[in-house]
Write a protein that holds these residues in place. Structure first.
Motif, PDB file in Angstrom:
ATOM      1  N   THR A  73       0.820  -1.216   0.000  1.00  0.00           N
ATOM      2  CA  THR A  73       0.000   0.000   0.000  1.00  0.00           C
ATOM      3  C   THR A  73       0.850   1.261   0.000  1.00  0.00           C
ATOM      4  O   THR A  73       0.389   2.329   0.422  1.00  0.00           O
ATOM      5  CB  THR A  73      -0.941  -0.001   1.222  1.00  0.00           C
ATOM      6  OG1 THR A  73      -0.158  -0.090   2.430  1.00  0.00           O
ATOM      7  CG2 THR A  73      -1.910  -1.164   1.168  1.00  0.00           C
ATOM      8  N   GLU A  74       2.092   1.134  -0.454  1.00  0.00           N
ATOM      9  CA  GLU A  74       3.000   2.278  -0.452  1.00  0.00           C
ATOM     10  C   GLU A  74       2.418   3.437  -1.263  1.00  0.00           C
ATOM     11  O   GLU A  74       1.939   3.262  -2.385  1.00  0.00           O
ATOM     12  CB  GLU A  74       4.348   1.865  -1.039  1.00  0.00           C
ATOM     13  CG  GLU A  74       5.393   2.970  -1.004  1.00  0.00           C
ATOM     14  CD  GLU A  74       6.716   2.511  -1.554  1.00  0.00           C
ATOM     15  OE1 GLU A  74       7.664   3.310  -1.567  1.00  0.00           O
ATOM     16  OE2 GLU A  74       6.799   1.338  -1.985  1.00  0.00           O
ATOM     17  N   GLY A  75       2.439   4.622  -0.690  1.00  0.00           N
ATOM     18  CA  GLY A  75       1.929   5.802  -1.366  1.00  0.00           C
ATOM     19  C   GLY A  75       0.451   6.040  -1.178  1.00  0.00           C
ATOM     20  O   GLY A  75      -0.068   7.093  -1.554  1.00  0.00           O
ATOM     21  N   ALA A  76      -0.265   5.074  -0.574  1.00  0.00           N
ATOM     22  CA  ALA A  76      -1.702   5.216  -0.361  1.00  0.00           C
ATOM     23  C   ALA A  76      -1.958   6.037   0.894  1.00  0.00           C
ATOM     24  O   ALA A  76      -1.141   6.080   1.811  1.00  0.00           O
ATOM     25  CB  ALA A  76      -2.358   3.847  -0.248  1.00  0.00           C
ATOM     26  N   SER A  77      -3.121   6.659   0.938  1.00  0.00           N
ATOM     27  CA  SER A  77      -3.494   7.448   2.111  1.00  0.00           C
ATOM     28  C   SER A  77      -3.879   6.521   3.248  1.00  0.00           C
ATOM     29  O   SER A  77      -4.128   5.326   3.054  1.00  0.00           O
ATOM     30  CB  SER A  77      -4.669   8.367   1.770  1.00  0.00           C
ATOM     31  OG  SER A  77      -5.822   7.593   1.468  1.00  0.00           O
ATOM     32  N   ASP A  78      -3.962   7.072   4.460  1.00  0.00           N
ATOM     33  CA  ASP A  78      -4.359   6.268   5.617  1.00  0.00           C
ATOM     34  C   ASP A  78      -5.774   5.723   5.446  1.00  0.00           C
ATOM     35  O   ASP A  78      -6.065   4.606   5.885  1.00  0.00           O
ATOM     36  CB  ASP A  78      -4.270   7.107   6.894  1.00  0.00           C
ATOM     37  CG  ASP A  78      -2.827   7.352   7.324  1.00  0.00           C
ATOM     38  OD1 ASP A  78      -1.933   6.668   6.789  1.00  0.00           O
ATOM     39  OD2 ASP A  78      -2.607   8.215   8.190  1.00  0.00           O
ATOM     40  N   ALA A  79      -6.644   6.488   4.815  1.00  0.00           N
ATOM     41  CA  ALA A  79      -8.020   6.028   4.601  1.00  0.00           C
ATOM     42  C   ALA A  79      -8.044   4.804   3.688  1.00  0.00           C
ATOM     43  O   ALA A  79      -8.776   3.833   3.937  1.00  0.00           O
ATOM     44  CB  ALA A  79      -8.860   7.154   4.000  1.00  0.00           C
ATOM     45  N   VAL A  80      -7.243   4.839   2.625  1.00  0.00           N
ATOM     46  CA  VAL A  80      -7.172   3.695   1.710  1.00  0.00           C
ATOM     47  C   VAL A  80      -6.575   2.497   2.421  1.00  0.00           C
ATOM     48  O   VAL A  80      -7.051   1.369   2.274  1.00  0.00           O
ATOM     49  CB  VAL A  80      -6.336   4.056   0.464  1.00  0.00           C
ATOM     50  CG1 VAL A  80      -6.065   2.802  -0.380  1.00  0.00           C
ATOM     51  CG2 VAL A  80      -7.045   5.102  -0.366  1.00  0.00           C
ATOM     52  N   ARG A  81      -5.541   2.725   3.212  1.00  0.00           N
ATOM     53  CA  ARG A  81      -4.926   1.625   3.947  1.00  0.00           C
ATOM     54  C   ARG A  81      -5.904   0.993   4.934  1.00  0.00           C
ATOM     55  O   ARG A  81      -5.900  -0.224   5.133  1.00  0.00           O
ATOM     56  CB  ARG A  81      -3.679   2.129   4.677  1.00  0.00           C
ATOM     57  CG  ARG A  81      -2.463   2.250   3.773  1.00  0.00           C
ATOM     58  CD  ARG A  81      -1.255   2.799   4.482  1.00  0.00           C
ATOM     59  NE  ARG A  81      -0.029   2.526   3.731  1.00  0.00           N
ATOM     60  CZ  ARG A  81       1.143   3.047   4.016  1.00  0.00           C
ATOM     61  NH1 ARG A  81       1.273   3.886   5.037  1.00  0.00           N
ATOM     62  NH2 ARG A  81       2.206   2.745   3.294  1.00  0.00           N
ATOM     63  N   ARG A  82      -6.741   1.803   5.537  1.00  0.00           N
ATOM     64  CA  ARG A  82      -7.747   1.252   6.454  1.00  0.00           C
ATOM     65  C   ARG A  82      -8.744   0.382   5.691  1.00  0.00           C
ATOM     66  O   ARG A  82      -9.151  -0.678   6.176  1.00  0.00           O
ATOM     67  CB  ARG A  82      -8.463   2.377   7.196  1.00  0.00           C
ATOM     68  CG  ARG A  82      -7.647   2.978   8.349  1.00  0.00           C
ATOM     69  CD  ARG A  82      -8.524   3.834   9.241  1.00  0.00           C
ATOM     70  NE  ARG A  82      -9.017   5.018   8.539  1.00  0.00           N
ATOM     71  CZ  ARG A  82      -8.381   6.188   8.506  1.00  0.00           C
ATOM     72  NH1 ARG A  82      -7.221   6.318   9.133  1.00  0.00           N
ATOM     73  NH2 ARG A  82      -8.893   7.225   7.863  1.00  0.00           N
TER      74      ARG A  82
END
Length: 213
Positions: A32-41
């Protein structure tokens, strides 16, 4: 009714060793490198749900799978033990086992972070052959010894821990050193090797009763 705590601990330890949330945190962060915290959640929640479904299917549908191929639980326990032992040996050597899934490469630009939640994060990194084999065996044990409550507690406790680890992966990534990850991987490898040997010995004793004497 008393709860068989050793069986609960065995289930929890086996799943922890195979799916190792600590060792998979760097994998999650890489995918998930480069993804926002919301996307990671969202990825973490999807992976947690997918892993839960995979565990339930392995436990509840294991007997049907064995019957479809004309196998006994002891046949599968032996094969599963060998798979789990392979994973354990690779963990002791500090590498990822090909039977449990390879470490992911850097994702291509065209691949969005959400697309990795099921593959390769859930399957095969978390719910790989070792996980499936282990859960089928535990499911058969629970059915034979009426230990469904213990199995539910062990699996549920681990899934809760796994979900928490995935959701807190960004924070953990900032505080978990490479040395700590390597030590944890080898420790879990030892525990997993012990579980694998128990599976292998139990299956051999059942398949070859003479060995018990």
């Amino acid at each position: 009714m008393s709860v068989d705590l050793p069986f609960v601990t065995k289930v929890f330890a086996a799943l922890f060793a195979i799916m190792n949330p600590i060792a998979n945190v760097p994998v999650f962060l890489s995918l998930t490198e480069g993804a926002s915290d919301a996307v990671r959640r969202r990825v973490a929640v999807t992976a947690a749900i997918g892993t839960t479904i995979g565990c339930l299917v392995s436990i509840l549908g294991g007997q049907a799978v064995l019957d479809a191929f004309g196998l006994s639980v002891d046949d599968f326990r032996l094969a599963g033990g060998l798979i789990v032992l392979t994973i354990a040996l690779s963990m002791l050597q500090g590498s990822s086992s090909p039977t449990h899934g390879r470490s992911p490469k850097e994702k291509e630009d065209a691949v969005e972070a959400e697309s990795v939640a099921i593959y390769p994060l859930t399957i095969p990194l978390l719910v790989g052959p070792g996980t499936i084999a282990t859960l089928i065996v535990f499911g058969q044990t629970a059915r034979a010894q009426f230990k469904w409550l213990e199995l539910a507690i062990g699996v549920g406790a681990f899934l809760a821990l796994l979900s928490a680890a995935l959701l807190s992966a960004p924070w953990l990534g900032r505080h978990l050193s490479a040395t700590a990850t390597a030590i944890t991987r080898r420790l879990m490898g030892m525990i997993l090797a012990a579980v694998a040997m128990e599976m292998i010995v139990a299956s051999l004793r059942a398949l070859f009763p003479g060995l018990s004497h």
